[in-house]
Design an enzyme around this catalytic site. Structure first.
Site, PDB file in Angstrom:
ATOM      1  N   GLY A  78       0.758  -1.243   0.000  1.00  0.00           N
ATOM      2  CA  GLY A  78       0.000   0.000   0.000  1.00  0.00           C
ATOM      3  C   GLY A  78       0.790   1.295   0.000  1.00  0.00           C
ATOM      4  O   GLY A  78       0.211   2.361   0.175  1.00  0.00           O
ATOM      5  N   TRP A  80       2.259   2.956  -2.516  1.00  0.00           N
ATOM      6  CA  TRP A  80       1.832   3.845  -3.602  1.00  0.00           C
ATOM      7  C   TRP A  80       0.428   4.392  -3.324  1.00  0.00           C
ATOM      8  O   TRP A  80       0.135   5.546  -3.636  1.00  0.00           O
ATOM      9  CB  TRP A  80       1.849   3.101  -4.936  1.00  0.00           C
ATOM     10  CG  TRP A  80       3.218   2.996  -5.545  1.00  0.00           C
ATOM     11  CD1 TRP A  80       4.412   2.953  -4.887  1.00  0.00           C
ATOM     12  CD2 TRP A  80       3.542   2.930  -6.931  1.00  0.00           C
ATOM     13  NE1 TRP A  80       5.452   2.848  -5.776  1.00  0.00           N
ATOM     14  CE2 TRP A  80       4.958   2.834  -7.032  1.00  0.00           C
ATOM     15  CE3 TRP A  80       2.780   2.925  -8.090  1.00  0.00           C
ATOM     16  CZ2 TRP A  80       5.616   2.738  -8.264  1.00  0.00           C
ATOM     17  CZ3 TRP A  80       3.430   2.835  -9.322  1.00  0.00           C
ATOM     18  CH2 TRP A  80       4.830   2.739  -9.401  1.00  0.00           C
ATOM     19  N   ASP A  98      -5.724  -5.583  -5.296  1.00  0.00           N
ATOM     20  CA  ASP A  98      -4.687  -6.617  -5.221  1.00  0.00           C
ATOM     21  C   ASP A  98      -5.355  -7.965  -5.014  1.00  0.00           C
ATOM     22  O   ASP A  98      -6.477  -8.053  -4.505  1.00  0.00           O
ATOM     23  CB  ASP A  98      -3.719  -6.323  -4.068  1.00  0.00           C
ATOM     24  CG  ASP A  98      -2.363  -7.001  -4.273  1.00  0.00           C
ATOM     25  OD1 ASP A  98      -1.396  -6.300  -4.606  1.00  0.00           O
ATOM     26  OD2 ASP A  98      -2.279  -8.236  -4.106  1.00  0.00           O
ATOM     27  N   ASP A 114      -8.956  -9.964  -9.053  1.00  0.00           N
ATOM     28  CA  ASP A 114      -8.150  -9.959 -10.275  1.00  0.00           C
ATOM     29  C   ASP A 114      -8.659  -8.868 -11.203  1.00  0.00           C
ATOM     30  O   ASP A 114      -9.841  -8.875 -11.585  1.00  0.00           O
ATOM     31  CB  ASP A 114      -8.249 -11.331 -10.947  1.00  0.00           C
ATOM     32  CG  ASP A 114      -7.324 -11.494 -12.138  1.00  0.00           C
ATOM     33  OD1 ASP A 114      -6.865 -10.464 -12.691  1.00  0.00           O
ATOM     34  OD2 ASP A 114      -7.069 -12.642 -12.533  1.00  0.00           O
ATOM     35  N   ASP A 138       2.663  -1.177  -9.990  1.00  0.00           N
ATOM     36  CA  ASP A 138       4.005  -1.543  -9.538  1.00  0.00           C
ATOM     37  C   ASP A 138       4.129  -3.063  -9.504  1.00  0.00           C
ATOM     38  O   ASP A 138       4.968  -3.619  -8.803  1.00  0.00           O
ATOM     39  CB  ASP A 138       4.280  -0.940  -8.157  1.00  0.00           C
ATOM     40  CG  ASP A 138       5.771  -0.913  -7.820  1.00  0.00           C
ATOM     41  OD1 ASP A 138       6.582  -0.867  -8.758  1.00  0.00           O
ATOM     42  OD2 ASP A 138       6.117  -0.944  -6.628  1.00  0.00           O
ATOM     43  N   LYS A 178       5.638  -0.679 -13.968  1.00  0.00           N
ATOM     44  CA  LYS A 178       6.996  -1.198 -13.821  1.00  0.00           C
ATOM     45  C   LYS A 178       7.379  -2.024 -15.042  1.00  0.00           C
ATOM     46  O   LYS A 178       6.586  -2.819 -15.549  1.00  0.00           O
ATOM     47  CB  LYS A 178       7.100  -2.064 -12.565  1.00  0.00           C
ATOM     48  CG  LYS A 178       8.477  -2.674 -12.351  1.00  0.00           C
ATOM     49  CD  LYS A 178       8.497  -3.593 -11.138  1.00  0.00           C
ATOM     50  CE  LYS A 178       8.447  -2.812  -9.852  1.00  0.00           C
ATOM     51  NZ  LYS A 178       8.533  -3.689  -8.662  1.00  0.00           N
TER      52      LYS A 178
END
Length: 230
Positions: A78, A80, A98, A114, A138, A178
């Site tokens: 958490g 970000w 998540d 998901d 990320d 990322k």
């Protein structure tokens, strides 16, 4: 952004005992103990050192604005999400998603599921009460140690996140994800350039020098019409 004191210095703290630990886990723990960003994150109340990465990217690319709607994919633990909540303020909305459960973050809506699931996608939009201004990711797949395989895995994950972003972003919105060193492959880069006005690669100062991670920052989403041309 000011670099935490001690960044770039060598290891100064050693574990007193290695009993029951593998060599790899011992090295990881020693690195954590001596990482100035880990210490700075703890002092500032961030859940992870990764908070500094998005803070540094925001400083350079001005990602956040008060009142924005933000989605944080693969948000656990958490860090970000905390930054997003702080930057968008009370008028903004932040949804953290998540597969893993997360502890409550004041000011954010936490969803478990998901992002490829249509019902989860709708739950995100419902929580935002409209399209997103910014989609963050990320996320990274579990690494195999084989560079070519890991590169393909991260590219696949980015493509899925980009699919999601194309469905929820408002025109003019932004996408941050990322990647591993080497950046994005030509097909994916062409797709990003088609769908966004500007696409850049960046390695924040807080990203460890020995890490292959980088970030792609795509801004100025052209809208659903561009996405429909695939």
């Amino acid at each position: 952004m000011k670099t935490p004191t001690g960044a770039g210095r060598g290891l100064t703290t050693r574990l007193r005992t290695a009993k029951g630990r593998t060599t790899a886990s011992q090295r990881w723990l020693e690195r954590q103990l001596n990482d100035p960003y880990v210490r700075a994150a703890k002092a500032a109340g961030w859940r992870s050192r990764a908070a500094f990465k998005i803070l540094e990217l925001d400083e350079k690319y001005h990602l956040f604005r008060p009142g924005q709607r933000v989605v944080d994919l693969g948000a656990a633990p958490g860090g970000w999400t905390q930054v997003a909540v702080q930057r968008v303020g009370e008028r903004g909305k932040v949804v953290a998603l998540d597969l893993l459960p997360m502890d409550v973050i004041a000011g954010a809506t936490l969803l478990q599921g998901d992002f490829q699931d249509a019902a989860v996608e709708q739950a995100v939009l419902d929580a935002l009460d409209g399209p997103a201004d910014l989609v963050l990711s990320d996320m990274a797949p579990n690494t195999t140690g084989h560079n070519a395989t890991d590169h393909l895995r991260i590219l696949g994950l980015i493509e899925l996140a980009l699919d999601f972003a194309g469905k929820v972003l408002v025109p003019g919105g932004a996408f941050v994800a990322k990647v591993f060193q080497g950046g994005t492959e030509r097909d994916l880069l062409n797709r990003l350039k088609r769908d966004f006005a500007t696409v850049r690669h960046a390695k924040p100062p807080s990203s460890r020098k020995d890490s292959a991670e980088m970030y792609v920052v795509a801004q100025g989403f052209r809208g659903a019409s561009a996405d429909a041309g695939r």
